[in-house]
Design a protein around this motif. Structure first.
Motif, PDB file in Angstrom:
ATOM      1  N   VAL A  92      -5.443   4.983   1.793  1.00 42.67           N
ATOM      2  CA  VAL A  92      -5.334   5.777   3.020  1.00 42.67           C
ATOM      3  C   VAL A  92      -6.072   5.079   4.161  1.00 42.67           C
ATOM      4  CG1 VAL A  92      -6.020   7.956   4.119  1.00 42.67           C
ATOM      5  CG2 VAL A  92      -4.920   7.976   1.875  1.00 42.67           C
ATOM      6  N   LYS A  93      -7.244   4.543   3.884  1.00 44.91           N
ATOM      7  CA  LYS A  93      -8.017   3.826   4.911  1.00 44.91           C
ATOM      8  C   LYS A  93      -7.209   2.641   5.455  1.00 44.91           C
ATOM      9  CE  LYS A  93     -12.272   1.208   5.534  1.00 44.91           C
ATOM     10  NZ  LYS A  93     -13.448   0.629   4.870  1.00 44.91           N
ATOM     11  N   SER A  94      -6.573   1.888   4.565  1.00 47.63           N
ATOM     12  CA  SER A  94      -5.789   0.735   5.022  1.00 47.63           C
ATOM     13  C   SER A  94      -4.596   1.183   5.856  1.00 47.63           C
ATOM     14  CB  SER A  94      -5.320  -0.119   3.842  1.00 47.63           C
ATOM     15  OG  SER A  94      -4.261   0.490   3.148  1.00 47.63           O
ATOM     16  N   ARG A  95      -3.985   2.281   5.459  1.00 48.46           N
ATOM     17  CA  ARG A  95      -2.829   2.787   6.219  1.00 48.46           C
ATOM     18  C   ARG A  95      -3.269   3.260   7.597  1.00 48.46           C
ATOM     19  NH1 ARG A  95       1.513   1.986   8.073  1.00 48.46           N
ATOM     20  NH2 ARG A  95       3.013   3.638   8.242  1.00 48.46           N
ATOM     21  N   LEU A  96      -4.414   3.915   7.691  1.00 46.40           N
ATOM     22  CA  LEU A  96      -4.922   4.350   8.993  1.00 46.40           C
ATOM     23  C   LEU A  96      -5.228   3.158   9.893  1.00 46.40           C
ATOM     24  CD1 LEU A  96      -7.246   7.320   7.952  1.00 46.40           C
ATOM     25  CD2 LEU A  96      -5.034   7.452   9.142  1.00 46.40           C
ATOM     26  N   GLN A  97      -5.756   2.085   9.322  1.00 44.60           N
ATOM     27  CA  GLN A  97      -6.014   0.876  10.101  1.00 44.60           C
ATOM     28  C   GLN A  97      -4.710   0.283  10.629  1.00 44.60           C
ATOM     29  OE1 GLN A  97      -8.187  -1.406   7.205  1.00 44.60           O
ATOM     30  NE2 GLN A  97     -10.183  -0.728   7.958  1.00 44.60           N
ATOM     31  N   GLU A  98      -3.688   0.271   9.780  1.00 46.31           N
ATOM     32  CA  GLU A  98      -2.382  -0.233  10.208  1.00 46.31           C
ATOM     33  C   GLU A  98      -1.831   0.602  11.363  1.00 46.31           C
ATOM     34  OE1 GLU A  98       0.177  -2.193   6.640  1.00 46.31           O
ATOM     35  OE2 GLU A  98      -0.169  -0.043   6.491  1.00 46.31           O
ATOM     36  N   ARG A 146      -0.091  12.144  -9.223  1.00 49.87           N
ATOM     37  CA  ARG A 146      -1.265  12.997  -9.035  1.00 49.87           C
ATOM     38  C   ARG A 146      -2.536  12.387  -9.655  1.00 49.87           C
ATOM     39  NH1 ARG A 146      -0.737  17.806  -6.993  1.00 49.87           N
ATOM     40  NH2 ARG A 146      -2.332  18.774  -8.278  1.00 49.87           N
ATOM     41  N   PHE A 147      -2.761  11.099  -9.340  1.00 48.49           N
ATOM     42  CA  PHE A 147      -4.000  10.445  -9.746  1.00 48.49           C
ATOM     43  C   PHE A 147      -4.564   9.681  -8.556  1.00 48.49           C
ATOM     44  CE2 PHE A 147      -0.420   7.799 -11.100  1.00 48.49           C
ATOM     45  CZ  PHE A 147      -0.721   6.568 -10.553  1.00 48.49           C
ATOM     46  N   ARG A 148      -5.850   9.330  -8.627  1.00 51.84           N
ATOM     47  CA  ARG A 148      -6.543   8.775  -7.471  1.00 51.84           C
ATOM     48  C   ARG A 148      -7.035   7.352  -7.640  1.00 51.84           C
ATOM     49  NH1 ARG A 148     -11.260  12.728  -6.552  1.00 51.84           N
ATOM     50  NH2 ARG A 148     -11.331  12.533  -8.793  1.00 51.84           N
ATOM     51  N   HIS A 149      -6.861   6.768  -8.809  1.00 52.18           N
ATOM     52  CA  HIS A 149      -7.366   5.422  -9.077  1.00 52.18           C
ATOM     53  C   HIS A 149      -6.281   4.615  -9.770  1.00 52.18           C
ATOM     54  CE1 HIS A 149     -10.883   8.091  -8.982  1.00 52.18           C
ATOM     55  NE2 HIS A 149     -11.500   7.064  -8.424  1.00 52.18           N
ATOM     56  N   MET A 150      -6.110   3.364  -9.340  1.00 50.71           N
ATOM     57  CA  MET A 150      -5.095   2.506  -9.951  1.00 50.71           C
ATOM     58  C   MET A 150      -5.674   1.116 -10.204  1.00 50.71           C
ATOM     59  SD  MET A 150      -1.245   1.517  -8.666  1.00 50.71           S
ATOM     60  CE  MET A 150      -0.629   3.188  -8.711  1.00 50.71           C
ATOM     61  N   PRO A 151      -5.713   0.712 -11.476  1.00 45.51           N
ATOM     62  CA  PRO A 151      -6.153  -0.650 -11.781  1.00 45.51           C
ATOM     63  C   PRO A 151      -5.170  -1.670 -11.217  1.00 45.51           C
ATOM     64  CG  PRO A 151      -6.197   0.735 -13.742  1.00 45.51           C
ATOM     65  CD  PRO A 151      -5.462   1.501 -12.681  1.00 45.51           C
ATOM     66  N   SER A 201       0.830  -1.201   0.000  1.00 40.84           N
ATOM     67  CA  SER A 201       0.000   0.000   0.000  1.00 40.84           C
ATOM     68  C   SER A 201       0.865   1.252   0.000  1.00 40.84           C
ATOM     69  CB  SER A 201      -0.968   0.001   1.189  1.00 40.84           C
ATOM     70  OG  SER A 201      -0.259  -0.054   2.412  1.00 40.84           O
ATOM     71  N   ASP A 202       2.014   1.209   0.667  1.00 44.44           N
ATOM     72  CA  ASP A 202       2.916   2.365   0.684  1.00 44.44           C
ATOM     73  C   ASP A 202       3.442   2.671  -0.713  1.00 44.44           C
ATOM     74  OD1 ASP A 202       2.565   2.673   3.401  1.00 44.44           O
ATOM     75  OD2 ASP A 202       4.450   1.688   3.945  1.00 44.44           O
ATOM     76  N   ALA A 203       3.812   1.644  -1.465  1.00 45.54           N
ATOM     77  CA  ALA A 203       4.316   1.841  -2.826  1.00 45.54           C
ATOM     78  C   ALA A 203       3.223   2.400  -3.734  1.00 45.54           C
ATOM     79  CB  ALA A 203       4.856   0.527  -3.389  1.00 45.54           C
ATOM     80  N   VAL A 204       2.006   1.880  -3.597  1.00 39.20           N
ATOM     81  CA  VAL A 204       0.885   2.354  -4.402  1.00 39.20           C
ATOM     82  C   VAL A 204       0.566   3.809  -4.054  1.00 39.20           C
ATOM     83  CG1 VAL A 204      -1.602   2.058  -4.797  1.00 39.20           C
ATOM     84  CG2 VAL A 204      -0.088   0.073  -4.812  1.00 39.20           C
ATOM     85  N   LEU A 205       0.537   4.121  -2.777  1.00 39.45           N
ATOM     86  CA  LEU A 205       0.269   5.495  -2.340  1.00 39.45           C
ATOM     87  C   LEU A 205       1.325   6.454  -2.889  1.00 39.45           C
ATOM     88  CD1 LEU A 205      -1.567   7.336  -0.686  1.00 39.45           C
ATOM     89  CD2 LEU A 205      -0.177   6.798   1.319  1.00 39.45           C
ATOM     90  N   ALA A 206       2.581   6.044  -2.869  1.00 36.21           N
ATOM     91  CA  ALA A 206       3.655   6.887  -3.400  1.00 36.21           C
ATOM     92  C   ALA A 206       3.476   7.131  -4.898  1.00 36.21           C
ATOM     93  CB  ALA A 206       5.013   6.248  -3.125  1.00 36.21           C
ATOM     94  N   ARG A 207       3.140   6.079  -5.655  1.00 34.79           N
ATOM     95  CA  ARG A 207       2.926   6.247  -7.104  1.00 34.79           C
ATOM     96  C   ARG A 207       1.747   7.153  -7.397  1.00 34.79           C
ATOM     97  NH1 ARG A 207       3.103   0.381  -9.638  1.00 34.79           N
ATOM     98  NH2 ARG A 207       3.154  -0.320  -7.498  1.00 34.79           N
TER      99      ARG A 207
END
Length: 144
Positions: free
Chosen positions: A123-129, A101-106, A90-96
């Motif tokens: 972001v939700k998953s990171r907050l849970q972590e 500057r996009f909000r959706h990733m297939p 999730s950290d790598a995806v969030l960084a990309r």
């Protein structure tokens, strides 16, 4: 956390796709009806030809006016969008997402579309972590 865990937490949500050649007005109607922010463009619901966001439509409206609604999405979509796999963190995806500057990733596996993650999902998953780490640290401090 891995993308695979994010997809699992989302449940069984099928990615909404449209075919190349779809009218922009029809794509906008689908976005509104489904209350979503992006459509994956695919001829066969497996291989990704592009991605079309509500932002793409709004930008085109601002530059070209309402005439763009009667055109096809082919020129407006982002071809070859950035994708991830189930095994990406999730950290790598969030960084990309942040860097691009996009909000959706297939999410793609073996060249096939298997899901989509949004910046909100990540972001939700990171907050849970972070919450779980906080609870564990508090437990260690308190002697639980």
């Amino acid at each position: 956390m891995l993308v695979q865990q994010i997809l699992k937490s989302k449940g069984d949500h099928k990615v909404v796709t449209v075919k190349p050649g779809t009218l922009v007005s029809d794509a906008a109607q689908t976005l509104a009806e489904r209350r979503i922010g992006v459509l994956v463009v695919s001829r066969d619901d497996e291989k990704i030809d592009g991605i079309l966001s509500e932002r793409d439509i709004v930008r085109s409206l601002g530059v070209r006016g309402a005439k763009c609604l009667s055109e096809t999405i082919d020129e407006m979509m982002t071809a070859n969008p950035v994708c991830c796999s189930r095994q990406d963190s999730s950290d790598a995806v969030l960084a990309r997402m942040t860097d691009g500057r996009f909000r959706h990733m297939p999410v793609v596996e073996d060249g096939k579309l298997i899901g989509i993650v949004t910046i909100g999902d990540v972001v939700k998953s990171r907050l849970q972590e972070l919450s779980m780490e906080k609870d564990a640290l508090e437990g260690m401090i308190m002697g639980y």
